[in-house]
Design a protein around this motif. Structure first.
Motif, short mmCIF file in Angstrom:
data_model
loop_
_atom_site.label_atom_id
_atom_site.label_comp_id
_atom_site.label_asym_id
_atom_site.label_seq_id
_atom_site.Cartn_x
_atom_site.Cartn_y
_atom_site.Cartn_z
N PHE A 25 -1.42 -0.48 0.61
CA PHE A 25 -1.00 -0.87 1.02
C PHE A 25 0.30 -0.11 -0.12
O PHE A 25 0.58 1.00 -0.11
N ASN A 26 0.65 -1.36 -0.97
CA ASN A 26 1.18 -1.39 -2.00
C ASN A 26 0.48 -0.20 -2.89
O ASN A 26 1.36 1.04 -3.40
N ARG A 27 -0.90 0.47 -3.12
CA ARG A 27 -1.05 1.54 -3.80
C ARG A 27 -1.03 2.90 -3.26
O ARG A 27 -0.59 3.93 -4.66
N ASP A 28 -1.01 2.97 -2.47
CA ASP A 28 -1.80 4.68 -1.88
C ASP A 28 -0.51 4.76 -0.88
O ASP A 28 -0.48 5.99 -0.40
N VAL A 29 -0.01 3.48 0.25
CA VAL A 29 0.67 3.94 1.18
C VAL A 29 2.53 3.45 0.80
O VAL A 29 3.47 4.79 1.65
N ARG A 30 2.67 2.96 0.76
CA ARG A 30 4.01 2.33 -0.14
C ARG A 30 4.20 3.54 -0.72
O ARG A 30 5.24 4.52 -0.53
N PRO A 31 3.93 4.23 -2.41
CA PRO A 31 4.67 5.64 -3.01
C PRO A 31 5.06 6.53 -1.60
O PRO A 31 5.88 7.35 -1.90
N ILE A 32 3.97 6.79 -0.68
CA ILE A 32 4.17 8.35 0.23
C ILE A 32 5.57 7.53 0.96
O ILE A 32 6.62 8.27 1.06
N LEU A 111 -4.14 9.90 4.39
CA LEU A 111 -3.98 8.79 3.69
C LEU A 111 -3.25 8.08 4.83
O LEU A 111 -4.17 6.93 5.23
N LEU A 112 -2.12 8.65 5.76
CA LEU A 112 -1.40 7.84 6.33
C LEU A 112 -2.25 7.65 7.58
O LEU A 112 -1.92 6.32 8.64
N ARG A 113 -3.02 8.46 8.21
CA ARG A 113 -3.80 8.13 9.52
C ARG A 113 -4.65 7.48 9.02
O ARG A 113 -5.57 6.54 9.66
N GLN A 114 -5.69 7.69 7.74
CA GLN A 114 -6.41 6.35 7.32
C GLN A 114 -5.97 5.17 7.15
O GLN A 114 -6.42 4.31 8.16
N TRP A 115 -5.15 4.79 6.62
CA TRP A 115 -4.19 3.67 6.89
C TRP A 115 -3.63 3.00 8.15
O TRP A 115 -4.33 1.60 8.62
#
Length: 181
Positions: A25-32, A111-115
């Protein structure tokens, strides 16, 4: 290793997870979410739209003002967030709105879908997560154990090699002294 090479190597690191990495989350999703969504769906109740807050998991899993649930962990096709981000640009319900000037890239949508498919796990802010010691010994290609400051050099050289680059030659003592002064 020259500072310019170090900076170049660090800038070359991918900001998005590779297929082999587990999404974080912090590396990949939170920035988006922070860049594209939190302005309208974040901490400020004066700017919040649709009574939807995406920065807190419990709020993102509850029905919004529309009655739809933004994030349904494990079910991206039932998540309103995914429905809204995958709409066409001409649709009035597309998120983020066109007027924001911050459209999501296809990679960010994936990425959002995968998360969400992976369970939509949130992490606390990185500043409040205790550091963890690296697990296991680090060995180079020859089997030699690496420790201390040399570990970062190992990872940078490994990345440079992967990118087909080589480190710059070491600076002269005069140059190093000038940099320190």
């Amino acid at each position: 290793m020259k500072l310019v090479t170090l900076v170049a190597a660090l800038l070359a690191l991918p900001t998005l997870a590779s297929a082999a990495d587990k999404l974080q989350f912090n590396r990949d999703v939170r920035p988006i979410l922070s860049d594209k969504c939190f302005h309208c769906h974040g901490t400020d109740p004066g700017h919040r739209k649709g009574d939807l807050r995406l920065d807190i998991r419990e709020n993102a899993l509850k029905p919004a003002k529309s009655g739809e649930i933004a994030i349904v962990p494990g079910k991206p096709d039932q998540s309103e967030l995914i429905k809204r981000v995958e709409l066409g640009h001409n649709d009035d319900d597309v998120m983020p709105p066109e007027k924001s000037g911050k459209p999501l890239t296809s990679e960010e949508k994936k990425l959002l879908r995968q998360w969400i498919a992976d369970g939509a796990e949130y992490e606390g802010h990185w500043a409040f997560i205790p550091l963890k010691a690296a697990s296991g010994a680090i060995k180079d290609e020859t089997g030699k154990q690496i420790s201390g400051p040399a570990v970062i050099d190992y990872y940078i050289r490994k990345r440079l090699t992967k990118e087909g680059l080589s480190p710059s030659p070491e600076a002269s003592p005069e140059t190093l002294i000038r940099r320190v002064a």
